[in-house]
Write a protein that holds these residues in place. Structure first.
Motif, PDB file in Angstrom:
ATOM      1  N   GLY A   1      -5.742  -4.339  -4.578  1.00  0.00           N
ATOM      2  CA  GLY A   1      -4.624  -4.246  -3.655  1.00  0.00           C
ATOM      3  C   GLY A   1      -4.084  -2.827  -3.611  1.00  0.00           C
ATOM      4  O   GLY A   1      -4.110  -2.096  -4.604  1.00  0.00           O
ATOM      5  N   GLU A   2      -3.548  -2.426  -2.467  1.00  0.00           N
ATOM      6  CA  GLU A   2      -3.234  -1.017  -2.234  1.00  0.00           C
ATOM      7  C   GLU A   2      -2.249  -0.441  -3.241  1.00  0.00           C
ATOM      8  O   GLU A   2      -2.454   0.641  -3.797  1.00  0.00           O
ATOM      9  CB  GLU A   2      -2.699  -0.852  -0.808  1.00  0.00           C
ATOM     10  N   ALA A   3      -1.153  -1.152  -3.517  1.00  0.00           N
ATOM     11  CA  ALA A   3      -0.140  -0.620  -4.430  1.00  0.00           C
ATOM     12  C   ALA A   3      -0.673  -0.497  -5.852  1.00  0.00           C
ATOM     13  O   ALA A   3      -0.490   0.535  -6.516  1.00  0.00           O
ATOM     14  CB  ALA A   3       1.098  -1.514  -4.406  1.00  0.00           C
ATOM     15  N   PHE A   4      -1.357  -1.556  -6.329  1.00  0.00           N
ATOM     16  CA  PHE A   4      -1.934  -1.510  -7.678  1.00  0.00           C
ATOM     17  C   PHE A   4      -2.974  -0.407  -7.774  1.00  0.00           C
ATOM     18  O   PHE A   4      -3.013   0.355  -8.742  1.00  0.00           O
ATOM     19  CB  PHE A   4      -2.575  -2.855  -8.032  1.00  0.00           C
ATOM     20  N   LEU A   5      -3.853  -0.331  -6.769  1.00  0.00           N
ATOM     21  CA  LEU A   5      -4.944   0.640  -6.807  1.00  0.00           C
ATOM     22  C   LEU A   5      -4.408   2.067  -6.809  1.00  0.00           C
ATOM     23  O   LEU A   5      -4.931   2.935  -7.507  1.00  0.00           O
ATOM     24  CB  LEU A   5      -5.878   0.413  -5.619  1.00  0.00           C
ATOM     25  N   ASP A   6      -3.368   2.308  -6.035  1.00  0.00           N
ATOM     26  CA  ASP A   6      -2.801   3.641  -5.974  1.00  0.00           C
ATOM     27  C   ASP A   6      -2.308   4.089  -7.345  1.00  0.00           C
ATOM     28  O   ASP A   6      -2.618   5.197  -7.803  1.00  0.00           O
ATOM     29  CB  ASP A   6      -1.646   3.656  -4.962  1.00  0.00           C
ATOM     30  N   GLU A   7      -1.563   3.224  -8.023  1.00  0.00           N
ATOM     31  CA  GLU A   7      -1.070   3.583  -9.349  1.00  0.00           C
ATOM     32  C   GLU A   7      -2.204   3.691 -10.351  1.00  0.00           C
ATOM     33  O   GLU A   7      -2.227   4.606 -11.194  1.00  0.00           O
ATOM     34  CB  GLU A   7      -0.040   2.557  -9.828  1.00  0.00           C
ATOM     35  N   LEU A   8      -3.148   2.769 -10.284  1.00  0.00           N
ATOM     36  CA  LEU A   8      -4.277   2.786 -11.218  1.00  0.00           C
ATOM     37  C   LEU A   8      -5.051   4.089 -11.114  1.00  0.00           C
ATOM     38  O   LEU A   8      -5.322   4.756 -12.121  1.00  0.00           O
ATOM     39  CB  LEU A   8      -5.198   1.596 -10.936  1.00  0.00           C
ATOM     40  N   LEU A   9      -5.429   4.462  -9.901  1.00  0.00           N
ATOM     41  CA  LEU A   9      -6.233   5.675  -9.732  1.00  0.00           C
ATOM     42  C   LEU A   9      -5.439   6.922 -10.120  1.00  0.00           C
ATOM     43  O   LEU A   9      -5.993   7.850 -10.714  1.00  0.00           O
ATOM     44  CB  LEU A   9      -6.738   5.774  -8.296  1.00  0.00           C
ATOM     45  N   ALA A  10      -4.156   6.938  -9.786  1.00  0.00           N
ATOM     46  CA  ALA A  10      -3.336   8.086 -10.174  1.00  0.00           C
ATOM     47  C   ALA A  10      -3.324   8.259 -11.691  1.00  0.00           C
ATOM     48  O   ALA A  10      -3.484   9.376 -12.214  1.00  0.00           O
ATOM     49  CB  ALA A  10      -1.918   7.908  -9.644  1.00  0.00           C
ATOM     50  N   ARG A  11      -3.171   7.157 -12.406  1.00  0.00           N
ATOM     51  CA  ARG A  11      -3.092   7.240 -13.866  1.00  0.00           C
ATOM     52  C   ARG A  11      -4.444   7.562 -14.496  1.00  0.00           C
ATOM     53  O   ARG A  11      -4.516   8.309 -15.479  1.00  0.00           O
ATOM     54  CB  ARG A  11      -2.523   5.925 -14.420  1.00  0.00           C
ATOM     55  N   VAL A  12      -5.518   7.013 -13.932  1.00  0.00           N
ATOM     56  CA  VAL A  12      -6.848   7.307 -14.469  1.00  0.00           C
ATOM     57  C   VAL A  12      -7.205   8.773 -14.235  1.00  0.00           C
ATOM     58  O   VAL A  12      -7.731   9.454 -15.136  1.00  0.00           O
ATOM     59  CB  VAL A  12      -7.891   6.375 -13.840  1.00  0.00           C
ATOM     60  N   VAL A  13      -6.938   9.289 -13.043  1.00  0.00           N
ATOM     61  CA  VAL A  13      -7.233  10.695 -12.762  1.00  0.00           C
ATOM     62  C   VAL A  13      -6.400  11.610 -13.665  1.00  0.00           C
ATOM     63  O   VAL A  13      -6.906  12.605 -14.204  1.00  0.00           O
ATOM     64  CB  VAL A  13      -6.995  11.003 -11.272  1.00  0.00           C
ATOM     65  N   ASP A  14      -5.143  11.279 -13.865  1.00  0.00           N
ATOM     66  CA  ASP A  14      -4.307  12.073 -14.781  1.00  0.00           C
ATOM     67  C   ASP A  14      -4.864  12.040 -16.204  1.00  0.00           C
ATOM     68  O   ASP A  14      -4.885  13.074 -16.893  1.00  0.00           O
ATOM     69  CB  ASP A  14      -2.871  11.546 -14.780  1.00  0.00           C
ATOM     70  N   ALA A  15      -5.312  10.871 -16.639  1.00  0.00           N
ATOM     71  CA  ALA A  15      -5.882  10.751 -17.988  1.00  0.00           C
ATOM     72  C   ALA A  15      -7.148  11.586 -18.111  1.00  0.00           C
ATOM     73  O   ALA A  15      -7.368  12.253 -19.129  1.00  0.00           O
ATOM     74  CB  ALA A  15      -6.173   9.282 -18.304  1.00  0.00           C
ATOM     75  N   ARG A  16      -7.986  11.541 -17.089  1.00  0.00           N
ATOM     76  CA  ARG A  16      -9.203  12.369 -17.093  1.00  0.00           C
ATOM     77  C   ARG A  16      -8.849  13.850 -17.145  1.00  0.00           C
ATOM     78  O   ARG A  16      -9.432  14.623 -17.924  1.00  0.00           O
ATOM     79  CB  ARG A  16     -10.014  12.044 -15.844  1.00  0.00           C
ATOM     80  N   ASP A  17      -7.892  14.257 -16.315  1.00  0.00           N
ATOM     81  CA  ASP A  17      -7.510  15.671 -16.271  1.00  0.00           C
ATOM     82  C   ASP A  17      -6.992  16.159 -17.613  1.00  0.00           C
ATOM     83  O   ASP A  17      -7.167  17.334 -17.977  1.00  0.00           O
ATOM     84  CB  ASP A  17      -6.442  15.888 -15.199  1.00  0.00           C
TER      85      ASP A  17
END
Length: 359
Positions: free
Chosen positions: A184-200
């Motif tokens: 779902g759009e809201a969940f996915l947005d937060e999930l990807l933001a947090r995963v990308v931040d963790a990777r960075d």
């Protein structure tokens, strides 16, 4: 050599239930010396996700869930191997039996439920192979009983991103209750933001991929591709297994088993979705095409639909490892016939027509 032995081993393996046969295959691979793969035709090399792949044919997640034999698998000729899915805490998955061969359909149904030895075990194995050649990715998920699934993905990303070429965020497995809700759009947005931040925070060079389900609507695809691009995801994996049961299935009794369907019956639907995805993202977001690849022709079709890389798994159950060099030879033949100098020049060439391909 291993490919030549498969026709002899196949009747014995297929007398066993599918999961037992799979576990024996892993043990067999772990007992053999690791081979250096033969050099690939240079026309098969492709640069994608900031890396050079010797060929575009990869092994999909699910075969080597625990990262037990990635180097042995690379030695079979794969251009890359995706291990996992991995979740933070060890979990047994669903009760057995949980995987079924639909032999007449060239298909498999599984409801493993992300069985995993857990993050610590997989991280140790990946750390132990550091310095070895070969492209490796890892598929990550969330524990079934997790009270914070977003945190599970972040935990796995932080631990594994420094050890692999790419991390695949799996929100599309049909076998973990509620997991697909994360698409779902809201969940996915937060999930990807947090995963990308963790990777960075730990290893910015590692690619982050998002794996999507073949059962989504085009409106959902619009939202997901927009979110992936906005959050800086490196690429998309299209697609996971399907909960649909095509009317063409011949093994009708087994088709009633719950779980994700993979293999030949998934080819048309997953390829249509792949083409639709390419039409939305073009060259801005590399795609990995998965679903029903069992020949050079089907791999070539995925590339023309928009895939820079392809993955297979279920077809190995029926054709064995000899399929890998067969596909690579066939891709070279297609390049020659088309007077194409590289795979990159073919990617997405026929996406518009393949988006409407018949099922």
């Amino acid at each position: 050599m291993i490919g030549a032995l498969f026709p002899l081993a196949k009747p014995l393996l297929h007398r066993l239930d599918a999961e037992t046969a799979h576990n024996l295959t892993l043990r067999g691979l772990s007992a053999l010396p690791v081979l250096d793969p033969r050099a690939d035709d240079p026309r098969l090399e492709i640069e994608v996700l900031g890396r050079r792949f010797p060929n575009p044919v990869g092994l999909a997640a699910g075969f080597d869930k625990g990262a037990e034999v990635p180097d042995a698998l690379l030695g079979l000729g794969f251009g890359f191997v995706e291990v996992g899915g991995v979740v933070p805490k060890a979990q047994p998955g669903n009760p057995r039996p949980r995987v079924f061969r639909l032999t007449r359909d060239g298909a498999v149904i599984n409801r493993y439920g992300l069985n995993s030895e857990g993050l610590d075990v997989v991280r140790a194995r990946l750390a132990a192979r550091q310095g070895r050649p070969g492209r490796i990715g890892v598929n990550i998920g969330a524990n079934k009983d997790s009270t914070n699934r977003l945190a599970d993905y972040v935990t796995c990303t932080r631990a594994l991103a420094p050890l692999v070429d790419f991390v695949t965020v799996n929100v599309s497995s049909p076998n973990t209750p509620g997991l697909r809700d994360l698409q779902g759009e809201a969940f996915l947005d937060e999930l990807l933001a947090r995963v990308v931040d963790a990777r960075d925070a730990v290893h910015p060079a590692t690619a982050i991929l998002l794996k999507i389900a073949p059962d989504i609507t085009l409106a959902s695809l619009d939202a997901m591709t927009a979110t992936a691009q906005r959050r800086g995801v490196s690429g998309l994996v299209v697609s996971n297994t399907t909960i649909a049961r095509p009317e063409s299935l011949r093994d009708t009794a087994l088709a009633r088993e719950t779980g994700g369907l993979s293999g030949r019956p998934l080819f048309a639907a997953s390829t249509r979705l792949l083409a639709e995805t390419y039409l939305r993202v073009g060259a801005s977001l590399p795609l990995i095409g998965v679903g029903g690849i069992d020949s050079a022709e089907t791999a070539w079709t995925k590339i023309r639909a928009g895939a820079s890389l392809v993955q297979l798994y279920s077809s190995l159950v029926y054709a064995g490892p000899g399929l890998i060099p067969e596909i690579k030879r066939g891709l070279v033949a297609h390049l020659k016939a088309d007077h194409a100098t590289s795979l990159a020049s073919v990617v997405g060439r026929d996406a518009s027509s393949l988006a409407t391909m018949a099922g």
